[in-house]
Design an enzyme around this catalytic site. Structure first.
Site, PDB file in Angstrom:
ATOM      1  N   GLY A  71       0.226  11.372  10.739  1.00  0.00           N
ATOM      2  CA  GLY A  71      -0.059  11.778   9.357  1.00  0.00           C
ATOM      3  C   GLY A  71       1.133  11.537   8.460  1.00  0.00           C
ATOM      4  O   GLY A  71       2.041  10.747   8.783  1.00  0.00           O
ATOM      5  N   GLY A 123       0.861  -1.187   0.000  1.00  0.00           N
ATOM      6  CA  GLY A 123       0.000   0.000   0.000  1.00  0.00           C
ATOM      7  C   GLY A 123       0.887   1.223   0.000  1.00  0.00           C
ATOM      8  O   GLY A 123       1.485   1.576   1.017  1.00  0.00           O
ATOM      9  N   ASN A 183      -5.847   2.533   9.978  1.00  0.00           N
ATOM     10  CA  ASN A 183      -6.731   2.906  11.088  1.00  0.00           C
ATOM     11  C   ASN A 183      -7.868   1.909  11.231  1.00  0.00           C
ATOM     12  O   ASN A 183      -9.035   2.247  11.035  1.00  0.00           O
ATOM     13  CB  ASN A 183      -7.318   4.295  10.827  1.00  0.00           C
ATOM     14  CG  ASN A 183      -6.495   5.384  11.470  1.00  0.00           C
ATOM     15  OD1 ASN A 183      -5.710   5.124  12.374  1.00  0.00           O
ATOM     16  ND2 ASN A 183      -6.676   6.598  10.995  1.00  0.00           N
ATOM     17  N   ASN A 219      -7.224   9.315  18.876  1.00  0.00           N
ATOM     18  CA  ASN A 219      -7.939  10.166  17.931  1.00  0.00           C
ATOM     19  C   ASN A 219      -9.136  10.849  18.590  1.00  0.00           C
ATOM     20  O   ASN A 219      -9.435  12.005  18.281  1.00  0.00           O
ATOM     21  CB  ASN A 219      -8.410   9.342  16.723  1.00  0.00           C
ATOM     22  CG  ASN A 219      -7.277   9.028  15.774  1.00  0.00           C
ATOM     23  OD1 ASN A 219      -6.116   8.978  16.194  1.00  0.00           O
ATOM     24  ND2 ASN A 219      -7.573   8.805  14.516  1.00  0.00           N
ATOM     25  N   GLU A 227      -7.869  13.678  20.409  1.00  0.00           N
ATOM     26  CA  GLU A 227      -7.507  14.685  19.387  1.00  0.00           C
ATOM     27  C   GLU A 227      -8.748  15.511  18.998  1.00  0.00           C
ATOM     28  O   GLU A 227      -8.669  16.744  18.897  1.00  0.00           O
ATOM     29  CB  GLU A 227      -6.939  13.929  18.185  1.00  0.00           C
ATOM     30  CG  GLU A 227      -6.558  14.754  17.000  1.00  0.00           C
ATOM     31  CD  GLU A 227      -6.105  13.829  15.838  1.00  0.00           C
ATOM     32  OE1 GLU A 227      -5.283  12.925  16.067  1.00  0.00           O
ATOM     33  OE2 GLU A 227      -6.606  14.022  14.711  1.00  0.00           O
ATOM     34  N   SER A 278       0.247   7.084  14.299  1.00  0.00           N
ATOM     35  CA  SER A 278      -0.247   8.465  14.279  1.00  0.00           C
ATOM     36  C   SER A 278       0.847   9.429  13.861  1.00  0.00           C
ATOM     37  O   SER A 278       2.012   9.203  14.140  1.00  0.00           O
ATOM     38  CB  SER A 278      -0.755   8.872  15.657  1.00  0.00           C
ATOM     39  OG  SER A 278      -1.120  10.232  15.636  1.00  0.00           O
ATOM     40  N   LYS A 316      -5.016   3.640  19.713  1.00  0.00           N
ATOM     41  CA  LYS A 316      -4.965   4.634  18.631  1.00  0.00           C
ATOM     42  C   LYS A 316      -6.335   5.298  18.449  1.00  0.00           C
ATOM     43  O   LYS A 316      -6.427   6.511  18.217  1.00  0.00           O
ATOM     44  CB  LYS A 316      -4.515   3.971  17.315  1.00  0.00           C
ATOM     45  CG  LYS A 316      -4.633   4.848  16.066  1.00  0.00           C
ATOM     46  CD  LYS A 316      -3.757   6.071  16.148  1.00  0.00           C
ATOM     47  CE  LYS A 316      -3.573   6.888  14.896  1.00  0.00           C
ATOM     48  NZ  LYS A 316      -4.661   7.114  14.013  1.00  0.00           N
TER      49      LYS A 316
HETATM   50  P1  NBP Z   1      -5.752   5.341   1.647  1.00  0.00           P
HETATM   51  O1  NBP Z   1      -6.502   5.118   2.908  1.00  0.00           O
HETATM   52  O2  NBP Z   1      -6.210   6.420   0.744  1.00  0.00           O
HETATM   53  O3  NBP Z   1      -5.715   3.940   0.822  1.00  0.00           O
HETATM   54  C1  NBP Z   1      -5.159   3.861  -0.453  1.00  0.00           C
HETATM   55  C2  NBP Z   1      -4.339   2.604  -0.585  1.00  0.00           C
HETATM   56  O4  NBP Z   1      -5.155   1.439  -0.378  1.00  0.00           O
HETATM   57  C3  NBP Z   1      -3.748   2.478  -1.989  1.00  0.00           C
HETATM   58  O5  NBP Z   1      -2.450   1.962  -1.877  1.00  0.00           O
HETATM   59  C4  NBP Z   1      -4.711   1.496  -2.629  1.00  0.00           C
HETATM   60  O6  NBP Z   1      -4.174   0.816  -3.723  1.00  0.00           O
HETATM   61  C5  NBP Z   1      -4.936   0.564  -1.498  1.00  0.00           C
HETATM   62  N1  NBP Z   1      -6.048  -0.368  -1.697  1.00  0.00           N
HETATM   63  C6  NBP Z   1      -7.376  -0.150  -1.790  1.00  0.00           C
HETATM   64 BR1  NBP Z   1      -8.173   1.487  -1.692  1.00  0.00          BR
HETATM   65  N2  NBP Z   1      -8.103  -1.260  -2.000  1.00  0.00           N
HETATM   66  C7  NBP Z   1      -7.189  -2.244  -2.057  1.00  0.00           C
HETATM   67  C8  NBP Z   1      -7.293  -3.638  -2.247  1.00  0.00           C
HETATM   68  N3  NBP Z   1      -8.479  -4.223  -2.377  1.00  0.00           N
HETATM   69  N4  NBP Z   1      -6.162  -4.365  -2.269  1.00  0.00           N
HETATM   70  C9  NBP Z   1      -4.963  -3.774  -2.123  1.00  0.00           C
HETATM   71  N5  NBP Z   1      -4.795  -2.451  -1.928  1.00  0.00           N
HETATM   72  C10 NBP Z   1      -5.895  -1.689  -1.890  1.00  0.00           C
HETATM   73  O7  NBP Z   1      -4.196   5.564   1.961  1.00  0.00           O
HETATM   74  P2  NBP Z   1      -3.475   6.457   3.088  1.00  0.00           P
HETATM   75  O8  NBP Z   1      -4.123   7.797   3.260  1.00  0.00           O
HETATM   76  O9  NBP Z   1      -2.041   6.400   2.786  1.00  0.00           O
HETATM   77  O10 NBP Z   1      -3.765   5.672   4.441  1.00  0.00           O
HETATM   78  C11 NBP Z   1      -3.350   4.327   4.618  1.00  0.00           C
HETATM   79  C12 NBP Z   1      -3.847   3.843   5.966  1.00  0.00           C
HETATM   80  O11 NBP Z   1      -3.251   4.628   7.001  1.00  0.00           O
HETATM   81  C13 NBP Z   1      -5.353   3.980   6.156  1.00  0.00           C
HETATM   82  O12 NBP Z   1      -5.835   2.884   6.876  1.00  0.00           O
HETATM   83  C14 NBP Z   1      -5.495   5.239   6.956  1.00  0.00           C
HETATM   84  O13 NBP Z   1      -6.682   5.269   7.712  1.00  0.00           O
HETATM   85  C15 NBP Z   1      -4.264   5.168   7.840  1.00  0.00           C
HETATM   86  N6  NBP Z   1      -3.791   6.448   8.356  1.00  0.00           N
HETATM   87  C16 NBP Z   1      -3.792   7.550   7.589  1.00  0.00           C
HETATM   88  C17 NBP Z   1      -3.330   8.754   8.088  1.00  0.00           C
HETATM   89  C18 NBP Z   1      -3.285   9.970   7.227  1.00  0.00           C
HETATM   90  O14 NBP Z   1      -2.938  11.030   7.754  1.00  0.00           O
HETATM   91  N7  NBP Z   1      -3.584   9.864   5.940  1.00  0.00           N
HETATM   92  C19 NBP Z   1      -2.854   8.830   9.389  1.00  0.00           C
HETATM   93  C20 NBP Z   1      -2.827   7.685  10.142  1.00  0.00           C
HETATM   94  C21 NBP Z   1      -3.303   6.500   9.624  1.00  0.00           C
HETATM   95  P3  NBP Z   1      -4.353   1.420  -5.210  1.00  0.00           P
HETATM   96  O15 NBP Z   1      -3.270   2.424  -5.380  1.00  0.00           O
HETATM   97  O16 NBP Z   1      -4.178   0.229  -6.088  1.00  0.00           O
HETATM   98  O17 NBP Z   1      -5.726   2.007  -5.299  1.00  0.00           O
END
Ligand code: NBP
Length: 488
Positions: free
Chosen positions: A138, A17, A110, A195, A198, A136, A191
């Site tokens: 971002g 991912g 998450n 949040n 937060e 956590s 976690k």
């Molecule tokens: P996203 O939550 O936007 O997820 C996108 C990723 O999931 C892409 O790599 C996508 O692959 C992959 N994916 C999906 Br959608 N469906 C899939 C499947 N069926 N099989 C394999 N891969 C799949 O990404 P993010 O914002 O980087 O967050 C990642 C995780 O970290 C989440 O759980 C999020 O809640 C958590 N998180 C985020 C933050 C933040 O600040 N953003 C902070 C803390 C935790 P693709 O490219 O092929 O579509």
């Protein structure tokens, strides 16, 4: 492309991912001495982009789950960073098909902690270790050092501990911001509560800003100076720091303060709601977190707000006589309400640990939140001290440091809540925190009357203050009291 069967097992860790979080975490891992990082994303473009933009990371790209498994040295360790929910399940299923007993799958997304409990149980059947880890901080935290809250089995911690310690944020005293929180879903539970806290912290800061602006007429830039000043004292924290930055920002298109051109409807991704739902089922009053979550919901209902705009408020204009004194009152109200939010959050962690059989060191949790995460604050050292001195204390806000701060701040807190109510300025988190404070310190609560009502309409029985046993009053008869079995 490498043939999966011949790919050399050169990587000691892999990331699945490669969106914002995964790509930054992979770069963080790659930057640490001794790590070789395998990377895989469902769609190839993200993998290619990451590898081409960061040759210095010397990533080992994989284009199928088979190839990904083949590039990892045994026991294989992979961190999943995909969209929480069905995507996580899909990746876990795919990895369990190519991994072997003893390998480790870490879900860094998450996830809802109950999903993590379910996944850990299912993956354990295969002999593979599954670790749900809250991460956590971002995008920036993922790259430079997040706060990491891993759960999962002890066995996996032996391999995973040194890797996670190497990429975690480092607290001011040099301690890495990661600890093995507890088994199965414990990491994601903690976690989730992080949040929730937060949400409360952000809402309290927003209420403080609103009251100062409407009470003193100061501009956002002037209020930014107030927050910058607060950030040098007991409120010092990342959220206060960034609030000053946001308030100082001018919109390039209009020349207005940016905060005035942003639509006032707050979004949410659901972890606040999970914290509140879980607290309700555990019977833990997290009223500050709940009000903060509901405040976002209220803000995001434009039709209702348009209909409500016709409702009357107070007649008089709100203007404080002494701006500096009012700002100091608001600062004290903010600190007191913040103590309540953290006390409630830690209460939920304690209750969760009890319910799910986790052994969670609350002092260690407050320590790993001191850097890398969104609620990082100087104040967490005081929480660590309080739990260090009395790990089983029932109420964090009653610990000496916090009790003292509340005693110093409560008069100002009350003045602020009164002023807000009289001025018609919504301060749900300030006022509910104060109500919690008064509730928890009350010698006697009107819960006695509620028990009387419950016994009246439902024969739910009550206990007495003066003798043991369970009682029921014959309300429809001669209203005498009878001793009752507590079976209702
Ligand atoms: P996203 O939550 O936007 O997820 C996108 C990723 O999931 C892409 O790599 C996508 O692959 C992959 N994916 C999906 Br959608 N469906 C899939 C499947 N069926 N099989 C394999 N891969 C799949 O990404 P993010 O914002 O980087 O967050 C990642 C995780 O970290 C989440 O759980 C999020 O809640 C958590 N998180 C985020 C933050 C933040 O600040 N953003 C902070 C803390 C935790 P693709 O490219 O092929 O579509």
């Amino acid at each position: 492309m490498t043939d999966a069967s011949t790919a050399p097992a050169v990587a000691n860790i892999g990331v699945v991912g490669l969106a914002v979080m995964g790509s930054n975490l992979a770069r963080n891992l790659a930057s640490r001495e001794g790590n070789t990082v395998a990377v895989f994303n469902r769609s190839r473009d993200k993998t290619d982009l990451l590898v081409s933009e960061h040759p210095e990371a010397e990533f080992v790209p994989a284009y199928s789950y088979e190839e990904f498994a083949a590039t990892l040295a045994k026991p294989r360790t992979a961190i999943i960073m995909v969209k929480a929910g069905a995507a996580t399940d899909a990746v876990i299923t795919a990895l369990t098909e190519v991994f072997e007993p003893g390998d480790i799958i870490v879900d860094g997304g998450n996830a809802l902690f109950t999903d993590t409990i379910r996944r850990e149980k299912a993956v354990r059947e295969t002999g593979i270790n599954f670790v749900g880890a809250g991460i956590s901080g971002g995008e920036e935290g993922a790259l430079t050092g997040p706060s990491i809250m891993p759960g999962g089995p002890d066995e996996s911690w032996v391999t995973l501990g040194p890797i996670l310690r190497s990429i975690a944020a480092v607290a001011p005293d040099g301690e890495p911001c990661v600890t093995h929180v507890g088994h199965d879903g414990a990491g994601h539970f903690v976690k989730m509560v992080h949040n929730g806290i937060e949400y409360a912290d952000m809402q309290l800061i927003a209420e403080a800003y609103d009251l100062i602006r409407r009470g003193t007429g100061k501009t956002p830039a002037e209020i930014a100076d107030v927050f910058a000043e607060w950030n040098t004292g007991e409120l010092e924290s990342y959220l206060i720091e960034i609030t000053a930055e946001v308030l100082r920002q001018v919109d390039a298109a209009t020349g207005q303060p940016l905060v005035d051109v942003i639509l006032d409807q707050a979004g949410a991704k659901g972890t606040g709601a999970w914290t509140v739902q879980t607290a309700l089922s555990l019977g833990v009053p997290v009223s500050g977190i709940a009000e903060a979550t509901f405040a976002r919901s209220l803000s995001s209902r434009p039709d209702q707000r348009a209909a409500g705009a016709a409702l009357p408020g107070p007649d008089e204009e709100f203007e404080v006589a002494d701006a500096d004194a009012f700002i100091e009152d608001v600062r004290q109200a903010l600190f007191a309400s913040k103590i309540v939010a953290y006390s409630q959050g830690f209460d939920e962690i304690r209750a969760g640990a009890e319910q799910y059989g986790w052994s969670i060191d609350l002092a260690a949790i407050s320590k790993i939140w001191r850097a890398g995460c969104i609620i990082r604050a100087q104040f967490l050292n005081r929480i660590a001290d309080a739990y260090g001195e009395a790990p089983d204390q029932p109420l964090l806000m009653a610990a000496p440091y916090f009790a003292d701060a509340l005693s110093r701040g409560q008069a100002a807190w009350r003045r602020v809540v009164v002023a807000a109510a009289q001025a018609g300025i919504p301060s749900p988190a300030f006022s509910s925190s104060l109500a919690y404070y008064d509730g928890i310190r009350a010698e006697r609560l009107p819960a006695a009357l509620v028990q009387g009502q419950r016994d009246f309409f439902g024969a739910h029985t009550y206990k007495r203050i003066d003798k043991p046993g369970t009682f029921h009053t014959l309300w429809s008869g001669d209203r005498t009291e009878v001793e009752a079995e507590d079976t209702h």
